[in-house]
Design an enzyme around this catalytic site. Structure first.
Site, mmCIF file in Angstrom:
data_model
loop_
_atom_site.group_PDB
_atom_site.id
_atom_site.type_symbol
_atom_site.label_atom_id
_atom_site.label_comp_id
_atom_site.label_asym_id
_atom_site.label_seq_id
_atom_site.Cartn_x
_atom_site.Cartn_y
_atom_site.Cartn_z
ATOM 1 N N CYS A 78 0.883 -1.324 0.007
ATOM 2 C CA CYS A 78 -0.100 0.149 0.117
ATOM 3 C C CYS A 78 0.896 1.089 -0.150
ATOM 4 C CB CYS A 78 -0.881 -0.094 1.145
ATOM 5 S SG CYS A 78 -1.717 1.322 1.445
ATOM 6 N N CYS A 84 -0.972 5.913 7.138
ATOM 7 C CA CYS A 84 -2.264 5.626 7.535
ATOM 8 C C CYS A 84 -2.403 5.030 8.865
ATOM 9 C CB CYS A 84 -2.860 4.523 6.543
ATOM 10 S SG CYS A 84 -4.454 3.631 7.123
ATOM 11 N N CYS A 165 -8.195 1.134 -0.433
ATOM 12 C CA CYS A 165 -7.557 0.567 0.555
ATOM 13 C C CYS A 165 -7.332 -1.104 0.520
ATOM 14 C CB CYS A 165 -8.375 0.819 1.886
ATOM 15 S SG CYS A 165 -8.152 -0.324 3.561
ATOM 16 N N TYR A 318 -21.183 -13.008 26.249
ATOM 17 C CA TYR A 318 -20.904 -12.123 25.373
ATOM 18 C C TYR A 318 -21.157 -12.343 24.028
ATOM 19 C CZ TYR A 318 -17.597 -11.619 29.668
ATOM 20 O OH TYR A 318 -17.054 -11.554 30.612
ATOM 21 N N GLU A 339 -25.569 -11.013 26.545
ATOM 22 C CA GLU A 339 -24.847 -9.764 25.986
ATOM 23 C C GLU A 339 -25.402 -8.380 26.504
ATOM 24 O OE1 GLU A 339 -22.626 -8.917 23.466
ATOM 25 O OE2 GLU A 339 -23.383 -6.990 23.958
ATOM 26 N N ASP A 387 -16.640 -15.261 24.619
ATOM 27 C CA ASP A 387 -15.911 -14.452 23.648
ATOM 28 C C ASP A 387 -15.942 -12.934 24.126
ATOM 29 O OD1 ASP A 387 -15.080 -13.594 21.478
ATOM 30 O OD2 ASP A 387 -16.830 -13.739 19.999
ATOM 31 N N CYS A 414 -9.886 -12.290 21.790
ATOM 32 C CA CYS A 414 -9.237 -11.219 20.747
ATOM 33 C C CYS A 414 -7.911 -10.695 21.429
ATOM 34 C CB CYS A 414 -9.958 -10.015 20.246
ATOM 35 S SG CYS A 414 -10.734 -9.118 21.861
HETATM 36 N N1 SAH Z 1 -19.483 -13.338 19.440
HETATM 37 C C1 SAH Z 1 -19.967 -12.169 19.322
HETATM 38 C C2 SAH Z 1 -18.901 -11.066 19.463
HETATM 39 C C3 SAH Z 1 -18.410 -10.990 20.972
HETATM 40 S S1 SAH Z 1 -17.563 -9.297 20.892
HETATM 41 C C4 SAH Z 1 -20.490 -12.261 17.821
HETATM 42 O O1 SAH Z 1 -20.112 -12.841 16.960
HETATM 43 O O2 SAH Z 1 -21.260 -11.324 17.549
HETATM 44 C C5 SAH Z 1 -17.655 -9.168 22.644
HETATM 45 C C6 SAH Z 1 -19.306 -8.691 23.112
HETATM 46 O O3 SAH Z 1 -19.139 -8.604 24.585
HETATM 47 C C7 SAH Z 1 -19.571 -7.130 22.700
HETATM 48 O O4 SAH Z 1 -20.742 -7.580 21.850
HETATM 49 C C8 SAH Z 1 -19.999 -6.505 23.947
HETATM 50 O O5 SAH Z 1 -20.731 -5.579 23.708
HETATM 51 C C9 SAH Z 1 -19.952 -7.548 25.012
HETATM 52 N N2 SAH Z 1 -19.845 -7.152 26.431
HETATM 53 C C10 SAH Z 1 -18.893 -6.342 26.766
HETATM 54 N N3 SAH Z 1 -18.821 -6.244 28.026
HETATM 55 C C11 SAH Z 1 -19.965 -7.387 28.497
HETATM 56 C C12 SAH Z 1 -20.631 -8.024 29.710
HETATM 57 N N4 SAH Z 1 -20.090 -7.431 30.892
HETATM 58 N N5 SAH Z 1 -21.547 -8.842 29.742
HETATM 59 C C13 SAH Z 1 -21.908 -9.232 28.406
HETATM 60 N N6 SAH Z 1 -21.573 -8.861 27.078
HETATM 61 C C14 SAH Z 1 -20.457 -7.734 27.261
#
Ligand code: SAH
Length: 458
Positions: A78, A84, A165, A318, A339, A387, A414
């Site tokens: 790039c 960037c 991009c 999550y 969530e 997650d 992540c």
């Molecule tokens: N598996 C999900 C993505 C997870 S990303 C998918 O594929 O859509 C992490 C997520 O955790 C986000 O959506 C965020 O809003 C949520 N989050 C953050 N803190 C949290 C908590 N204390 N309890 C529940 N969810 C939470």
């Protein structure tokens, strides 16, 4: 080591060897054991650096001359890579990137989690690691009377124009460029952040890679868009893939991109996409994974690690828009997703419905509060999937997992550092980490996703 005793001095040059990469992609060299971080340098390289800043315990340097080059060094593809800042590893071959990410995961698990003997598989990368992003979100400004759209110059609010991009879908580049030109020709002024005047703030585009459906979102300060009908007509001509043109109004003085009012200017409110066999509805404001191909790889691995036979109760903590929950629901008796963002749960419920899945329940709330409550109600998970965001799991949730004793925990992460920290808590609470599979969801950046399988020790 205090600043006074640092073995190096600001503005001095040193001949160094780089032996490591930081988590944000800078090279690490040491002078008498004192670490110096130098952007653009790779492990295995030697060169001359100039020290630009000395802090307590570490310093920053600038590369003056590269002497020995790494076998992984490549010319970045790039032309605006350095300005960037969106990518951090384009000066490294893709193979080198995957190896560096693997090494990072192994080291962090050992250092933070004291997990020396866990099998960390090679990182699953992309066959074609370019043009993978399905969503572009670019700020708009003005220069010499014309509109510019691109990215903020690092450490400033000046917008640099970007023609393309290389990690974006081609159609996203075409739609951003096209929409920018059309708005300019139709007298739309760019938003001026300082004076809080003007109109067009961002152009956002989303693309369903499996369906070919595209959405264009114009984020404006004002409710009114001059020459609206003409703009819609012209944007529709850019590509037959466009299924939705949306205006989002954000009249606040804020860095948050989207405002509260969303109006469909033409076409549908949603576009659709698939991850595996599961269909997702995506609106202007929905969260949706930006690299669905690798999301499928990651979540299929999560599903393998869950080892379901159809009789299990599963909790997905999550859960976002329910991506993993719906994957799991194909093979489990019942799935409970939790969530914190209410809109994500509405999307999750809609997604369950459009896929005809009835064995899923979604709840809004904090995982660390809702799951203990479920537990108190008598819900026992055979398998628990988490997650979490970068900060990892809340300790209250980890303690509930330890009490609940699911047979298996699948941890999607992540951030390897918080993964390692949380695995240590689970290990001390009676679980064992079996293996970890890193997946490259964001080629050319320093991000790395992992999925870990953890079992209850008997
Ligand atoms: N598996 C999900 C993505 C997870 S990303 C998918 O594929 O859509 C992490 C997520 O955790 C986000 O959506 C965020 O809003 C949520 N989050 C953050 N803190 C949290 C908590 N204390 N309890 C529940 N969810 C939470």
């Amino acid at each position: 080591m205090s600043k006074g005793t640092a073995p190096i001095e600001k503005n001095e040059t040193y001949h160094v060897t780089f032996h490591d990469l930081t988590h944000d992609g800078a090279g690490v060299a040491k002078v008498e054991g004192f670490p110096i971080f130098v952007a653009g340098a790779l492990p295995g390289e030697t060169g001359v650096i100039k020290v630009v800043k000395v802090k307590k315990g570490y310093a920053f340097g600038r590369l003056v001359e590269l002497q020995q080059e790494s076998e992984y060094r490549v010319e970045s593809a790039c032309p605006i890579y350095k300005q960037c800042g969106g990518c951090q590893l384009q000066h490294m071959s893709y193979e080198g990137q995957l190896q560096a990410k693997h090494k990072q995961v192994v080291e962090v698990l050992a250092r933070i989690g004291q997990l020396q003997d866990v099998n960390v598989h090679p990182v699953l990368g992309m066959d074609e690691p370019w043009r993978y992003r399905n969503k572009a979100q670019v700020p708009v400004g003005e220069r010499e009377g014309g509109l510019v759209a691109g990215f903020y110059q690092q450490r400033s609010h000046d917008i640099i124009n970007m023609e393309e991009c290389l990690i974006q879908e081609q159609i996203n580049d075409d739609l951003v460029q096209g929409a920018k030109k059309i708005c300019e020709l139709n007298g739309v002024r760019a938003y001026d952040e300082e004076r809080h005047r003007g109109n067009l703030r961002h152009i956002m585009v989303r693309y369903g890679q499996m369906t070919g459906e595209a959405m264009v979102v114009l984020v404006t300060r004002e409710n009114k868009l001059p020459n609206q009908e003409k703009i819609i007509e012209e944007i529709r001509k850019i590509s037959p893939n466009i299924k939705s043109i949306v205006q989002n109004v954000n009249n606040k003085k804020t860095n948050v991109i989207m405002g509260d009012v969303t109006k469909v200017l033409w076409g549908e409110e949603y576009i659709y996409d698939y991850i595996g066999d599961i269909k997702f509805a995506i609106s202007a404001r929905s969260f949706y994974q930006v690299n669905p191909k690798q999301t499928k790889v990651l979540y299929e691995q999560a599903l393998n690690y869950a080892e379901l036979n159809g009789s299990e109760t599963v909790i997905d903590a999550y859960c976002g828009i329910g991506t993993i929950s719906l994957f799991l629901a194909q093979r489990a008796k019942r799935v409970y997703g939790v969530e914190i963002v209410p809109e994500a749960i509405s999307d999750a419920k809609r997604n369950a419905k459009i896929n005809g899945m009835e064995n899923v329940d979604f709840a809004v709330g904090e995982a660390e509060k809702v799951i203990p409550w479920w537990y108190a109600q008598g819900i026992r998970a055979d398998v628990l999937v988490v997650d979490p965001p970068r900060k990892g799991c809340d300790d209250a949730l980890l303690q509930t997992i330890i009490e609940m004793k699911p047979k298996r925990v699948v941890y999607v992460s992540c951030n390897p550092a918080t993964l390692a920290r949380d695995l240590r808590v689970l290990e001390d609470g009676g679980f064992k980490t079996i293996e970890v599979q890193p997946v490259d969801m964001f080629p050319h950046t320093t991000h790395v996703e992992c999925v870990a399988q953890i079992i209850l020790k008997v």
